[in-house]
Design a protein around this motif. Structure first.
Motif, short mmCIF file in Angstrom:
data_model
loop_
_atom_site.label_atom_id
_atom_site.label_comp_id
_atom_site.label_asym_id
_atom_site.label_seq_id
_atom_site.Cartn_x
_atom_site.Cartn_y
_atom_site.Cartn_z
N PRO A 14 42.11 49.38 42.09
CA PRO A 14 41.92 50.68 41.43
C PRO A 14 40.44 51.07 41.38
N LYS A 15 40.21 52.34 41.14
CA LYS A 15 38.86 52.91 41.00
C LYS A 15 38.06 52.86 42.30
N GLN A 16 38.74 52.76 43.44
CA GLN A 16 38.07 52.81 44.73
C GLN A 16 38.68 53.92 45.56
N ASP A 17 37.86 54.92 45.90
CA ASP A 17 38.36 56.03 46.70
C ASP A 17 38.73 55.55 48.10
N PHE A 18 37.94 54.61 48.61
CA PHE A 18 38.24 54.02 49.91
C PHE A 18 38.22 52.50 49.75
N VAL A 19 39.32 51.86 50.03
CA VAL A 19 39.43 50.41 49.82
C VAL A 19 38.92 49.68 51.06
N PRO A 20 37.82 48.90 50.95
CA PRO A 20 37.27 48.22 52.11
C PRO A 20 38.11 47.01 52.49
N LEU A 21 37.85 46.50 53.68
CA LEU A 21 38.59 45.34 54.16
C LEU A 21 38.23 44.09 53.37
N HIS A 22 36.93 43.83 53.23
CA HIS A 22 36.50 42.65 52.48
C HIS A 22 35.06 42.87 52.01
N ALA A 23 34.89 43.05 50.72
CA ALA A 23 33.57 43.28 50.14
C ALA A 23 33.05 42.02 49.47
N PRO A 24 31.73 41.80 49.49
CA PRO A 24 31.18 40.64 48.78
C PRO A 24 31.31 40.79 47.28
N CYS A 25 31.27 39.67 46.59
CA CYS A 25 31.43 39.67 45.13
C CYS A 25 30.34 38.81 44.52
N PHE A 26 29.54 39.38 43.60
CA PHE A 26 28.43 38.66 42.98
C PHE A 26 28.60 38.69 41.47
N VAL A 27 29.11 37.60 40.92
CA VAL A 27 29.40 37.55 39.49
C VAL A 27 28.84 36.30 38.82
N GLY A 28 28.03 35.52 39.53
CA GLY A 28 27.53 34.26 39.00
C GLY A 28 26.02 34.25 38.83
N CYS A 308 49.21 23.01 54.79
CA CYS A 308 47.84 23.53 54.69
C CYS A 308 47.66 24.31 53.39
N ARG A 309 46.41 24.44 53.01
CA ARG A 309 46.03 25.32 51.91
C ARG A 309 44.96 26.26 52.46
N SER A 310 45.38 27.48 52.79
CA SER A 310 44.48 28.44 53.43
C SER A 310 43.67 29.20 52.38
N ASN A 311 42.50 29.64 52.80
CA ASN A 311 41.68 30.44 51.89
C ASN A 311 42.09 31.91 51.88
N TYR A 312 42.96 32.30 52.81
CA TYR A 312 43.38 33.70 52.94
C TYR A 312 42.18 34.65 52.98
N TRP A 313 41.24 34.31 53.87
CA TRP A 313 40.03 35.14 53.99
C TRP A 313 40.42 36.60 54.27
N LEU A 314 41.11 36.82 55.36
CA LEU A 314 41.65 38.15 55.64
C LEU A 314 43.17 38.06 55.72
N ASN A 315 43.85 38.83 54.89
CA ASN A 315 45.30 38.88 54.95
C ASN A 315 45.73 39.69 56.17
N ALA A 316 46.86 39.27 56.74
CA ALA A 316 47.33 39.92 57.97
C ALA A 316 48.82 40.16 57.91
N ILE A 317 49.23 41.28 58.46
CA ILE A 317 50.64 41.56 58.66
C ILE A 317 50.90 41.69 60.16
N ILE A 318 52.14 41.44 60.56
CA ILE A 318 52.52 41.48 61.98
C ILE A 318 53.59 42.54 62.15
N LEU A 319 53.23 43.60 62.84
CA LEU A 319 54.13 44.74 63.00
C LEU A 319 54.99 44.57 64.25
N ILE A 373 44.57 43.67 56.39
CA ILE A 373 44.63 44.60 55.27
C ILE A 373 43.61 44.14 54.22
N PRO A 374 43.23 45.02 53.28
CA PRO A 374 42.17 44.69 52.32
C PRO A 374 42.38 43.36 51.62
#
Length: 379
Positions: A14-28, A308-319, A373-374
């Motif tokens: 929410p609160k994003q007019d355009f949802v990016p694919l993968h944005a960095p996160c700085f909270v530490g 396996c335990r994946s990090n799910y860096w980029l989620n993907a769908i297969i059409l 997908i994002p």
């Protein structure tokens, strides 16, 4: 259905007019460590954060030693050099990968040979690898050669696509049997584990990336993971201009490279690594939401391989086909949700179109259908 998917994704971010694919996160502690770095005046390649980042990453991944590098591409290049890849050698790898994998081996003057992937991992298939070797290669005095080109085949480079580990046990077995050096392109798989062991620690060398779109970032940067401490020591030396320690003299004993990560980037990395466990949990939560949703609407979601335990860096769908993929990409990007196709196959690019290839049916199938997908960390 596309509008429903767009609304669902927008509801997750929410609160994003355009949802990016993968944005960095700085909270530490990013700002705190950056300020410490600036106050110390050691903002270049010497400083406490460089050593700390290497030590912390080795401890996290289980590697004996880690060596930071300016970016993931140069890290792959150095990894190949460390295992003895020379000009004219061949390297077995997958065509379903980011261009950096093939650029790096080209820097070494090596030739790629493209092998198919497995659909459940999106990564190099050990079965297809062995089939190609049995048909087109031969061992001579514990060295593998291509029967058609006569070139030495020195190494194998799988890529853990979107953070999903390849079938490593079988791959290690095949590489050992044919005396191939295994270099893991783990650029996308920080935080991914195969049967409890971190990716990048199965081969001779593993490579991580900390580009701005990765799970954790240093702005730009890479890292090599070693189980051989002497090899790591040599790599550190060569990536820092091969300068022999001396109080004042400039003495160099190898052709060296200026591939050092600056201390200011390493400071960012130390803070990001502290938050990695929380990031991974949030990304797994997002992947679970996506899977439940896409299962309900009949769209295939790429889940972590068994064991396996994946990090799910980029989620993907297969059409279902390329036509649906292209229409989905057009609709989502036009309606405020960034989506991307998987990379073009390397053997279709002009630089590598003459490269040898095995049967690439899985690669071709996936390249026509996968959409990312994002996948940003949701706080």
């Amino acid at each position: 259905m596309y509008s429903e998917i767009v609304n669902t994704i927008k509801g997750l971010f929410p609160k994003q007019d355009f949802v990016p694919l993968h944005a960095p996160c700085f909270v530490g502690n990013e700002k705190k460590y950056l300020n410490e770095c600036i106050d110390s005046t050691f903002v270049s390649s010497v400083g406490k954060f460089v050593d700390r980042f290497e030590n912390d990453m080795a401890a996290y991944t289980g590697a004996k030693k880690a060596v930071v590098c300016v970016n993931g591409t140069n890290a792959i290049q150095m990894a190949l050099m460390m295992v003895g890849v020379e000009r004219g050698d061949e390297v077995l790898t997958q065509p379903l990968t980011f261009i950096a994998t093939c650029n790096a081996l080209s820097y070494c003057g090596a030739h790629p040979v493209f092998i198919d992937v497995d659909r459940d991992t999106l990564g190099l298939s050990p079965v297809k690898l062995e089939e190609w070797i049995q048909e087109y290669a031969e061992l001579r005095d514990e060295t593998l050669y291509n029967k058609r080109t006569g070139r030495r085949i020195k190494a194998c480079v799988p890529m853990h696509t979107f953070g999903h580990p390849v079938h490593l046990n079988k791959l290690v077995e095949v590489c050992n049997r044919y005396h191939l050096k295994l270099v893991e392109d783990a650029a996308e798989s920080i935080g991914s584990f195969y049967h409890g062991q971190h990716t990048g620690t199965f081969g001779e060398v593993g490579v991580l990336s900390f580009n701005g779109n990765k799970t954790i970032t240093t702005g730009g940067g890479g890292m090599l993971l070693f189980q051989d401490e002497e090899l790591a020591k040599l790599c550190k030396h060569i990536t820092t201009q091969a300068k022999v320690p001396h109080p004042w003299e400039f003495v160099h004993d190898h052709i060296g490279y200026n591939y050092r990560m600056p201390n200011i980037n390493a400071a960012l990395g130390c803070a990001q690594l502290e938050t990695l466990p929380a990031f991974l949990e949030k990304k797994r939560e997002l992947a679970a939401i996506y899977k439940n949703y896409f299962d309900s609407v009949g769209v295939e979601f790429m889940s972590e391989p068994e064991g396996c335990r994946s990090n799910y860096w980029l989620n993907a769908i297969i059409l279902k086909d390329k036509e649906e993929r292209d229409s989905f990409l057009e609709y989502t990007n036009a309606h405020g949700v960034m989506t991307r196709p998987i990379w073009q196959l390397m053997n279709r690019l002009p630089m590598f179109e003459q490269a040898e290839c095995g049967d690439l049916s899985n690669c071709t199938y996936l390249a026509d259908r996968i959409v990312n997908i994002p996948s940003s960390v949701r706080l």
